[in-house]
Design a protein around this motif. Sequence first.
Motif, PDB file in Angstrom:
ATOM      1  N   ARG A  59       9.704  -3.486  -0.557  1.00 32.84           N
ATOM      2  CA  ARG A  59       8.512  -4.217  -1.008  1.00 32.84           C
ATOM      3  C   ARG A  59       7.502  -4.394   0.119  1.00 32.84           C
ATOM      4  NH1 ARG A  59      10.592  -8.527  -5.463  1.00 32.84           N
ATOM      5  NH2 ARG A  59      11.887  -7.052  -6.580  1.00 32.84           N
ATOM      6  N   LEU A  60       7.982  -4.662   1.306  1.00 31.83           N
ATOM      7  CA  LEU A  60       7.091  -4.841   2.446  1.00 31.83           C
ATOM      8  C   LEU A  60       6.390  -3.537   2.808  1.00 31.83           C
ATOM      9  CD1 LEU A  60       6.149  -6.997   4.423  1.00 31.83           C
ATOM     10  CD2 LEU A  60       8.007  -6.326   5.938  1.00 31.83           C
ATOM     11  N   SER A  61       7.075  -2.408   2.638  1.00 32.00           N
ATOM     12  CA  SER A  61       6.449  -1.125   2.950  1.00 32.00           C
ATOM     13  C   SER A  61       5.233  -0.871   2.069  1.00 32.00           C
ATOM     14  CB  SER A  61       7.461   0.010   2.797  1.00 32.00           C
ATOM     15  OG  SER A  61       7.797   0.211   1.443  1.00 32.00           O
ATOM     16  N   PHE A  62       5.293  -1.273   0.806  1.00 32.43           N
ATOM     17  CA  PHE A  62       4.132  -1.096  -0.059  1.00 32.43           C
ATOM     18  C   PHE A  62       2.972  -1.969   0.398  1.00 32.43           C
ATOM     19  CE2 PHE A  62       7.194   0.633  -3.131  1.00 32.43           C
ATOM     20  CZ  PHE A  62       6.502   1.774  -3.504  1.00 32.43           C
ATOM     21  N   ILE A  63       3.266  -3.166   0.824  1.00 31.48           N
ATOM     22  CA  ILE A  63       2.207  -4.071   1.280  1.00 31.48           C
ATOM     23  C   ILE A  63       1.568  -3.523   2.550  1.00 31.48           C
ATOM     24  CG2 ILE A  63       1.745  -6.381   2.207  1.00 31.48           C
ATOM     25  CD1 ILE A  63       3.993  -7.380   0.320  1.00 31.48           C
ATOM     26  N   VAL A  64       2.375  -3.044   3.486  1.00 33.90           N
ATOM     27  CA  VAL A  64       1.860  -2.543   4.754  1.00 33.90           C
ATOM     28  C   VAL A  64       1.091  -1.237   4.555  1.00 33.90           C
ATOM     29  CG1 VAL A  64       2.534  -1.605   6.989  1.00 33.90           C
ATOM     30  CG2 VAL A  64       3.613  -3.683   6.139  1.00 33.90           C
ATOM     31  N   PHE A  65       1.662  -0.297   3.816  1.00 28.97           N
ATOM     32  CA  PHE A  65       1.040   1.012   3.683  1.00 28.97           C
ATOM     33  C   PHE A  65      -0.143   1.027   2.728  1.00 28.97           C
ATOM     34  CE2 PHE A  65       5.374   2.558   4.986  1.00 28.97           C
ATOM     35  CZ  PHE A  65       4.984   2.861   6.271  1.00 28.97           C
ATOM     36  N   MET A  66      -0.156   0.175   1.727  1.00 33.29           N
ATOM     37  CA  MET A  66      -1.278   0.167   0.788  1.00 33.29           C
ATOM     38  C   MET A  66      -2.548  -0.338   1.463  1.00 33.29           C
ATOM     39  SD  MET A  66      -0.337   1.515  -1.975  1.00 33.29           S
ATOM     40  CE  MET A  66      -1.308   1.030  -3.368  1.00 33.29           C
ATOM     41  N   GLY A  67      -2.425  -1.147   2.492  1.00 37.57           N
ATOM     42  CA  GLY A  67      -3.597  -1.615   3.212  1.00 37.57           C
ATOM     43  C   GLY A  67      -4.178  -0.563   4.134  1.00 37.57           C
ATOM     44  N   LYS A  68      -3.383   0.438   4.495  1.00 38.50           N
ATOM     45  CA  LYS A  68      -3.825   1.442   5.462  1.00 38.50           C
ATOM     46  C   LYS A  68      -4.248   2.758   4.832  1.00 38.50           C
ATOM     47  CE  LYS A  68      -0.977  -0.344   9.165  1.00 38.50           C
ATOM     48  NZ  LYS A  68       0.104  -0.084  10.112  1.00 38.50           N
ATOM     49  N   MET A  69      -3.975   2.944   3.555  1.00 42.03           N
ATOM     50  CA  MET A  69      -4.317   4.227   2.937  1.00 42.03           C
ATOM     51  C   MET A  69      -5.104   4.010   1.657  1.00 42.03           C
ATOM     52  SD  MET A  69      -0.534   5.238   1.558  1.00 42.03           S
ATOM     53  CE  MET A  69      -0.943   6.421   0.321  1.00 42.03           C
TER      54      MET A  69
END
Length: 110
Positions: A21-31
């Motif tokens: 779940r955290l990976s989606f939060i981190v990566f969605m902000g960068k791409m």
Amino acid sequence: MSQEWLWITIIIIGLLTLGIRLSFIVFMGKMQVSPIVQQALRFVPIAVLSALISPALFFPHGSLEVSSSNIRLIAGILAILIAWRTKNVLLTISSGMACLLILQIFVSLH
């Protein structure tokens, strides 16, 4: 399975879930996500909620039951109509549950 292994398994699964779940939060902000994917993702909550609720409404005793004796289906239809007309989540849930409770009391009396 011993108590220690059970807790280790629960902790590992919890950490994996958090990581996903955290990976989606981190990566969605960068791409940037394409508009087609964004449009498709809008329907994910509706699809998941439908997949969770539909079996309880249509298969209350393990087999398909679409009749007036299926009180869960009646309460669900009422909740769907209230959600459609009011767009109020709290009113939808409370009215659906109140309808189910009233129908359960009424059916148990007969």
